[in-house]
Enzyme design. Structure first.
Site, short mmCIF file in Angstrom:
data_model
loop_
_atom_site.label_atom_id
_atom_site.label_comp_id
_atom_site.label_asym_id
_atom_site.label_seq_id
_atom_site.Cartn_x
_atom_site.Cartn_y
_atom_site.Cartn_z
N ASN A 79 0.62 -1.24 -0.63
CA ASN A 79 0.52 0.12 -0.16
C ASN A 79 0.79 1.17 -0.03
O ASN A 79 0.83 2.09 -0.83
CB ASN A 79 -0.90 -0.34 0.85
CG ASN A 79 -2.25 -0.90 1.14
OD1 ASN A 79 -1.81 -1.65 0.08
ND2 ASN A 79 -2.52 -1.17 2.14
N GLU B 9 -7.16 19.23 -35.50
CA GLU B 9 -8.43 18.99 -35.07
C GLU B 9 -8.35 17.72 -34.15
O GLU B 9 -9.27 16.92 -33.25
CB GLU B 9 -9.28 18.45 -36.59
CG GLU B 9 -9.42 19.02 -37.51
CD GLU B 9 -9.63 18.77 -38.52
OE1 GLU B 9 -10.43 19.62 -39.54
OE2 GLU B 9 -9.77 17.69 -39.13
N HIS C 144 -18.07 36.83 -30.26
CA HIS C 144 -19.20 36.01 -30.66
C HIS C 144 -19.21 35.65 -32.02
O HIS C 144 -19.78 35.66 -32.49
CB HIS C 144 -20.91 37.19 -30.33
CG HIS C 144 -20.66 37.57 -28.48
ND1 HIS C 144 -21.66 37.24 -27.92
CD2 HIS C 144 -20.17 38.74 -28.71
CE1 HIS C 144 -21.71 37.69 -27.63
NE2 HIS C 144 -21.13 38.86 -27.29
N GLN D 169 -6.61 0.77 -8.18
CA GLN D 169 -5.75 0.12 -9.00
C GLN D 169 -5.85 1.31 -10.03
O GLN D 169 -5.70 1.23 -11.53
CB GLN D 169 -5.61 -0.71 -8.80
CG GLN D 169 -4.84 -2.08 -9.66
CD GLN D 169 -4.32 -3.55 -10.19
OE1 GLN D 169 -4.70 -4.03 -9.29
NE2 GLN D 169 -5.68 -4.08 -11.31
N LYS E 140 -4.13 4.63 -12.33
CA LYS E 140 -2.88 4.67 -13.15
C LYS E 140 -3.09 4.18 -14.54
O LYS E 140 -2.74 5.02 -15.26
CB LYS E 140 -1.49 3.29 -12.96
CG LYS E 140 -1.07 3.40 -11.01
CD LYS E 140 -0.71 2.18 -11.23
CE LYS E 140 -0.39 2.60 -9.95
NZ LYS E 140 -1.63 1.79 -8.68
N TYR F 54 -6.44 2.09 2.06
CA TYR F 54 -6.81 1.49 1.20
C TYR F 54 -7.64 0.48 0.23
O TYR F 54 -8.03 0.14 1.51
CB TYR F 54 -5.03 0.75 1.18
CG TYR F 54 -4.94 0.17 -0.34
CD1 TYR F 54 -4.01 1.29 -1.23
CD2 TYR F 54 -5.03 -1.53 -0.94
CE1 TYR F 54 -3.94 0.70 -2.96
CE2 TYR F 54 -5.33 -1.21 -2.29
CZ TYR F 54 -4.50 -0.94 -3.12
OH TYR F 54 -4.59 -0.42 -4.40
#
Length: 458
Positions: A108, A288, A154, A320, A323, A315
């Site tokens: 952990n 783009e 605008h 997990q 990441k 934890y």
């Protein structure tokens, strides 16, 4: 071998193994995992928790693993995560001493430390890319000092500005991004190692020693928070999302301004594509794509926020999921920032089109009203007078630049002969001398300011 399998009589199901397997993506942490383990082993030895000989043997083994992975001699495979892989490989190389590495440590606090080490580098890399982008924008602003273009509200022509003012505006956005990423990096640089599974450890560890070795500012102050905090991941994803938002806005302007309908800028062929059927086409595909990838990075931020919103202390395996989105967002934002900096260097000005557009569609009307106001006419009255002038020009097929001084005097006696010069696009742009305004002199001053602010990051 799993690091925790001693508790179980039967192996986990194959599909459960596959479902929980994080090695395909957390293998990216191998270098920081070894770095953190080297520091941890050295601290264990210096504190007398394990012998100096075992600590040295562990460090030698870890360095050998790192060397072999880097050289392509060792394949990262056959474990449930990168931490298990490194530890199993270490034990296979040095034997019993390798089993002492995990003393006073949990996966952990190990993964939380590894990820912060990795993220620290990610923040640094994004800072470097943003520096290059700001420099590219400032360079383009310098090129645009001698030209004018219309600015918009605008998506309608509003007032003439020095063309460099446009690029400086985006430089300011990315300068704020740079400041933000740098500040986030500072907050992320706190060490969880020593938090254990969640409650710390009974071993006499020295977290300050490990913190200094790993170049963290300090150890975290609460072990529960240390193993479960992913604020630094959310901050990186937010910072990356805002960078992408600014990139997307810049891309939209580039797409518009390089179109035939606007024609103010030209993207080089090196950053354009064509059509498989229409031979005349020159498409802004890079811009783009950057605009399109923005939503992808936003998605990673929302996924992480949703993941952490209901996790109880401390934890949980949900983390997990922090990441994969991070790694992809990191890749996308760095690639987008870098290619934008390169593409900007290859963009050229279509000066005549910008000049014509800056004087067209009554862009200088505000300056006519200001002309009257500076001669004593109340601005609201001047505004109404100029509105009548515009209506008259539309009816007669004239422009503010084709009207004579006598034409102007039909609407107000305060007009003098110099009005015909005052309504030229360059004069209107250069008249914007208030601090932060769109005159050429202000653009030059802002370029100096941006370069000065960049110096603290160089």
């Amino acid at each position: 071998m799993k690091l925790w399998e001693g508790r179980f009589d039967a192996p986990t199901a194959k599909n459960a193994d596959l479902f929980g397997d994080s090695l395909p993506f957390d293998r990216q942490l191998w270098a920081v995992d070894i770095t953190a383990s080297l520091a941890h082993a050295a601290m264990l030895g210096s504190c007398g928790i394990i012998s100096i000989e075992d600590a040295q043997s562990i460090c030698n083994g870890l360095e050998g693993i790192a060397s072999d992975i880097e050289a392509g001699k060792l394949e990262i495979a056959g474990a449930e995560d990168i931490h298990s892989f490194v530890e199993n490989e270490l034990v296979s190389r040095i034997g019993e001493a390798g089993k002492r590495l995990h003393t006073a440590r949990s996966r952990n606090d190990q993964v939380a430390t590894d990820f912060r080490l990795y993220a620290r580098g990610s923040f640094d890399n994004l800072c470097d890319s943003l520096i290059n982008l700001v420099e590219a924008l400032v360079g383009k602003a310098g090129e645009g000092v001698k030209y004018i273009m219309p600015a918009y509200t605008h998506l309608r022509k509003a007032q003439p500005i020095c063309a460099g003012h446009f690029f400086n505006a985006y430089a300011e956005m990315f300068m704020r991004d740079l400041d933000r990423v740098s500040a986030s990096r500072e907050r992320a640089n706190v060490m969880p190692l020593g938090s254990g599974a969640l409650a710390g450890t009974s071993y006499p560890i020295d977290r300050d020693v490990t913190s200094r070795m790993l170049e963290f500012d300090r150890p975290c102050e609460n072990s529960l928070d240390g193993v479960s905090d992913r604020d630094f991941v959310a901050e990186y994803l937010f910072d990356a999302s805002l960078v992408m938002a600014h990139l997307s806005r810049l891309c939209e302007d580039i797409i518009l301004y390089t179109s035939e309908e606007f024609g103010y800028l030209e993207i080089s062929d090196a950053y354009s594509t064509g059509s498989s059927i229409m031979p005349q086409k020159k498409n802004p595909d890079i811009a783009e794509l950057i605009r399109g990838k923005t939503g992808r990075v936003y998605g990673h931020l929302m996924a992480l926020l949703t993941t952490v919103k209901g996790i109880p202390l401390a934890y949980n395996k949900d983390l997990q999921e922090d990441k994969e989105g991070f790694f992809d967002a990191e890749k996308q934002v760095i690639n987008c920032v870098d290619i934008m900096a390169e593409m900007l260097g290859a963009i050229s000005f279509r000066v005549k089109n910008m000049q014509t557009a800056a004087e067209g569609d009554f862009c200088c009307a505000t300056d006519v009203a200001d002309y009257l106001a500076k001669r004593g006419v109340p601005f609201r009255t001047a505004h109404a007078i100029v509105g009548k002038i515009v209506r008259s020009c539309i009816a007669d097929g004239k422009t503010l630049q084709t009207m004579t001084a006598d034409d102007y005097r039909q609407f107000a006696r305060e007009f003098d002969g110099d009005i015909v010069e005052a309504v030229k696009g360059k004069a209107c742009a250069d008249a914007r001398t208030s601090y932060g305004g769109g005159s050429a002199n202000n653009v030059k001053a802002e370029i100096k300011s941006l370069k000065k602010r960049l110096k603290k990051y160089l």
